[in-house]
Design a protein around this motif. Structure first.
Motif, PDB file in Angstrom:
ATOM      1  N   THR A 620       0.793  -1.238  -0.002  1.00  0.00           N
ATOM      2  CA  THR A 620      -0.008  -0.017  -0.066  1.00  0.00           C
ATOM      3  C   THR A 620       0.769   1.206  -0.040  1.00  0.00           C
ATOM      4  O   THR A 620       1.938   1.273   0.565  1.00  0.00           O
ATOM      5  N   TYR A 622       1.318   5.428   0.739  1.00  0.00           N
ATOM      6  CA  TYR A 622       0.921   6.753   1.076  1.00  0.00           C
ATOM      7  C   TYR A 622       1.718   7.893   0.621  1.00  0.00           C
ATOM      8  O   TYR A 622       2.842   7.811   0.810  1.00  0.00           O
ATOM      9  N   PRO A 684       0.251   4.639   8.271  1.00  0.00           N
ATOM     10  CA  PRO A 684       0.698   3.466   8.163  1.00  0.00           C
ATOM     11  C   PRO A 684       0.584   2.645   9.559  1.00  0.00           C
ATOM     12  O   PRO A 684       0.537   1.308   9.492  1.00  0.00           O
ATOM     13  N   LYS A 686      -1.381   3.121  12.162  1.00  0.00           N
ATOM     14  CA  LYS A 686      -2.738   2.569  12.463  1.00  0.00           C
ATOM     15  C   LYS A 686      -2.964   1.486  11.534  1.00  0.00           C
ATOM     16  O   LYS A 686      -3.919   0.588  12.419  1.00  0.00           O
ATOM     17  N   GLU A 687      -2.942   1.384  10.382  1.00  0.00           N
ATOM     18  CA  GLU A 687      -3.213   0.234   9.505  1.00  0.00           C
ATOM     19  C   GLU A 687      -2.520  -0.996   9.981  1.00  0.00           C
ATOM     20  O   GLU A 687      -3.169  -1.976  10.230  1.00  0.00           O
ATOM     21  N   ASP A 690      -4.497  -2.182  13.332  1.00  0.00           N
ATOM     22  CA  ASP A 690      -5.626  -2.939  12.811  1.00  0.00           C
ATOM     23  C   ASP A 690      -5.455  -4.352  12.378  1.00  0.00           C
ATOM     24  O   ASP A 690      -6.286  -5.308  12.535  1.00  0.00           O
TER      25      ASP A 690
END
Length: 773
Positions: A620, A622, A684, A686-687, A690
């Motif tokens: 991913t 950012y 990232p 925070k990702e 999760d």
């Protein structure tokens, strides 16, 4: 179409490679990829159907009543969907069974306890055996001791505990004593038989009649105080260690003693043997290396070339295989928790966990978050205060128009030994080699799974019957297991797959092809071939199955690679298999035997989504003033103004491009006017947080930047579109553009690898396809 496959998976826990089966053997051969499915028996459902009674079974084939059975309400009878035998409905039923409802594809039966002499039978307890390594450093033991004490609070109230410690010798503790501590010691150099252990401890199976507790195994709520005191008093193994020598560690003897005590006292009752180990076995049965540091731990190269190492590996592996066979039959499970930078012999011991449904948690130290959080997550309970796994489970598969060709996953085959006239129902464990044409574990449709959880996934392979009857195939999965509440549960999933109506066209078959499910099924078969044959044979298998499949279902002109047209629903298959060929499951470069065993163990355990993440990690991007977006797993995705987030399942990596890293080093994020940059850096993370909520075992977290030493974890996973083996002048131009124009699509990092890129791989595949006749 993919959405329909996912909805069906959510409803039943099943994911098929082909959702319409071929009509005959000729069509099955053309499919190249086997008819297969991934099955999650205990996958969480939104509205699970629970029935508190015994299932209604066919008198002939013992399959369970399901929506595909034909009901005759006039005669209160039903025809079995598997064998067509006509059965009577029980007279006690006042209404139609809920199993006949079309929505009842996935049902769980809660078997009531048996009542004898007006008394209910005792519920089966969950037994936890702690096998603790004392031949570790003091700080490691202190951290492990704290985790063990904390773990007691997470055990179910109805559970039972046994404690064994080991170093040079093995100690079995009496937990029924409150006034003092007492233990029995076994010589770590010896391999004890069940009779020897029984005689030494003064126990036998009769002690278990009418009383589930004894001196060595006690209920958690009774022995909690005693056990806590013992944990607090544990000390490092006191035997002297010679200079330049390893600790003397009798792992094999400890496992052997633990299993035999359980097999004497609690046969056929679900229990977990939890091994906490901080180094290799150096003495006694299961030894993998001598104590002297002159003798290094074996590597992959040693296991291929060194005859002395190979002989020791085979002896140790056979010792653990023999124990695994007995543990599996008894319904017990072995779990291994590792806290060591070095190897501990997991490659030899992995059969203990793979054949019993156990888990492996690999960490560098017992002080690490990976061990502590994974261990607590492993023991955590649900909202009802119950453990989140079942024990002593068995899977039986019943089919119409197909038969089971093989099974790959954590489990063991069971065979009914009908030749034994004295015990016709005896279940026998088999270690037969894979026969030609079959896949994985084969020759039976019944498998012992051991422990089973929400994540437990099994790959099952089928082949068509010689004479296909009708236009559909029925497959029923019956999973019986000991629930944490002490009762027996039977989980039944019944599936119907249509059969291709045409004898000529394969359009219906390929239109209902699930490339994600097929990829994972192919990958598990390929990894199984690595374990039982060789790396080279596995690569040949992947290449052949890809080329043969594409040549059947792609459109092209002979000898014209540019003319190939790939159907949309198989267009991701080549890149999945490309990344599989480069993965840690197939390649062993730069990995130890223990690391390779750990990766493969986790791969065989996980569901389709997590397995695909292991094969082709997600990446991913950012960027400032942009929403996070998935990008190609490619070297061209590295840009100086980006943060990349990589999830390989085993690692969570945050990679900062050169510009972002420079700003971070200058601490712009600490200045009030750059609050937005601070928030950007946190996205990232925070990702990652999760992901960590559901991931087991806890992945290793890596925070790195362009040019950092740990950036290699990212580089090794990227498709090397821009590698040093490409045109170096062009690369220098790209690097210049990369600095002046970060958004240039041709920018990318130089990957130092000899691996071919995906583009080159596809070129070779296309050329092979158009030459296929």
């Amino acid at each position: 179409m993919q959405t329909q496959f996912e909805d069906y998976e959510d409803l039943t826990g099943l994911k098929y490679s082909f959702n319409v089966f071929p009509r005959n053997k000729e069509q099955e051969k053309k499919c190249t990829i086997p008819i297969s499915c991934l099955y999650q028996p205990l996958k969480e459902k939104e509205n699970p159907i629970l029935i508190e009674s015994y299932p209604i079974a066919c008198f002939n084939c013992k399959s369970i009543l399901n929506p595909f059975c034909i009901l005759d309400s006039n005669y209160k009878s039903w025809s079995c969907s598997i064998c067509s035998y006509r059965n009577q409905l029980p007279n006690v039923l006042n209404q139609l069974p809920i199993e006949l409802d079309p929505s009842s594809l996935d049902v769980e039966y809660i078997i009531p306890p048996i009542q004898n002499n007006n008394q209910l039978s005792q519920l089966k307890p969950m037994i936890f055996t702690y096998v603790v390594d004392l031949a570790i450093e003091i700080d490691e033991l202190d951290a492990l001791r704290d985790s063990l004490i904390n773990s007691i609070d997470y055990l179910p109230p109805n559970s039972m505990i046994m404690l064994i410690t080991f170093g040079k010798h093995v100690n079995v503790y009496e937990l029924g004593l409150n006034d003092h501590q007492s233990c029995y010691t076994f010589n770590g150099f010896k391999e004890y038989t069940k009779d020897e252990i029984s005689k030494k401890l003064g126990i036998n199976s009769n002690l278990n009649k009418g009383n589930i507790t004894n001196r060595f195994v006690q209920q958690t709520n009774i022995c909690e105080f005693t056990l806590t005191n013992i944990f607090e008093s544990l000390k490092k193994d006191s035997f002297k260690i010679l200079p330049y020598h390893r600790n003397e560690r009798s792992t094999g003897c400890a496992i052997n003693v633990a299993f035999n005590i359980l097999s004497i006292l609690y046969p056929k009752i679900g229990s977990r043997i939890m091994l906490f180990i901080g180094g290799p076995c150096t003495i006694g049965p299961g030894q993998i290396v001598e104590t002297s540091f002159k003798n290094p731990l074996r590597s992959h190269h040693d296991l291929l070339k060194d005859s002395k190492v190979i002989k020791r590996f085979k002896n140790s592996n056979k010792f653990y295989e023999d124990i695994a066979e007995k543990v599996s039959i008894n319904g017990h499970t072995v779990d291994i928790f590792i806290g060591c930078y070095d190897q501990i012999g997991l490659s030899e011991m992995e059969c203990l966990v793979s054949k019993t449904g156990g888990v492996v948690v690999q960490s560098d130290s017992f002080t690490s978050a990976i061990f502590k959080q994974s261990f607590i997550k492993f023991l955590s309970v649900n909202e009802y205060g119950e453990s989140q796994f079942g024990l002593n489970s068995t899977l039986e598969i019943k089919c119409k128009n197909v038969k089971v060709k093989g099974f790959i996953g954590h489990g063991s085959p069971l065979y009914l030994n009908n030749k034994d006239n004295n015990n016709k129902d005896k279940i026998k464990f088999s270690t037969e080699k894979t026969s030609k044409g079959n896949i994985g574990i084969n020759g039976t449709n019944i498998f012992k799974l051991g422990s089973i959880s929400n994540h437990s996934t099994y790959s099952i392979y089928f082949t068509l019957d010689e004479n296909v009857i009708g236009d559909s195939s029925i497959i029923q999965f019956i999973t019986s297991y000991q629930h944490p509440d002490g009762l027996q549960h039977i989980h039944v999933t019944t599936s119907q797959r249509m059969i291709n109506l045409s004898n000529d066209s394969m359009d219906s078959v390929i239109d209902n092809f699930d490339q994600e499910g097929a990829t994972v099924s192919i990958a598990k078969e390929a990894v199984y071939k690595v374990l039982n044959q060789s790396n080279a044979e596995s690569l040949k298998f992947i290449n052949k199955i890809l080329i043969d499949f594409m040549s059947i279902f792609c459109k092209f002109r002979i000898n014209d690679a540019s003319s190939i047209i790939i159907p949309t629903n198989i267009n991701l298959l080549p890149q999945f298999l490309y990344h599989l060929r480069r993965s840690n499951f197939i390649q062993i470069f730069n990995s130890s035997p223990d690391e390779t065993s750990f990766y493969r163990h986790c791969f065989f355990m996980e569901d389709c989504f997590n397995s695909l993440t292991m094969i082709q990690p997600t990446l991913t991007s950012y960027e400032l003033d942009k929403e996070p977006e998935p990008v190609l797993l490619d070297s061209t995705s590295i840009k100086p103004n980006r943060i990349l987030f990589l999830d390989t399942f085993f690692h969570i990596l945050i990679f900062h491009g050169s510009i972002i890293a420079d700003w971070r080093r200058q601490k712009y994020q600490e200045l009030p006017e750059y609050e937005y940059f601070k928030e950007f850096l946190e996205l990232p993370r925070k990702e990652a947080a999760d992901i960590l909520v559901d991931r087991f075992p806890l992945p290793r977290f890596i925070d790195t930047e362009d040019g950092g030493s740990q950036a290699r974890f990212l580089m090794s996973k990227l498709n090397p579109t821009t590698s040093y083996s490409n045109n170096q002048i062009q690369q220098l131009n790209d690097i210049t553009n990369y600095q002046t124009n970060p958004n240039d699509a041709t920018s990318g990092a130089v990957i130092l690898t000899d691996d071919i890129s995906l583009q080159m791989f596809m070129k070779f595949v296309y050329e092979a396809i158009v030459k296929t006749t």
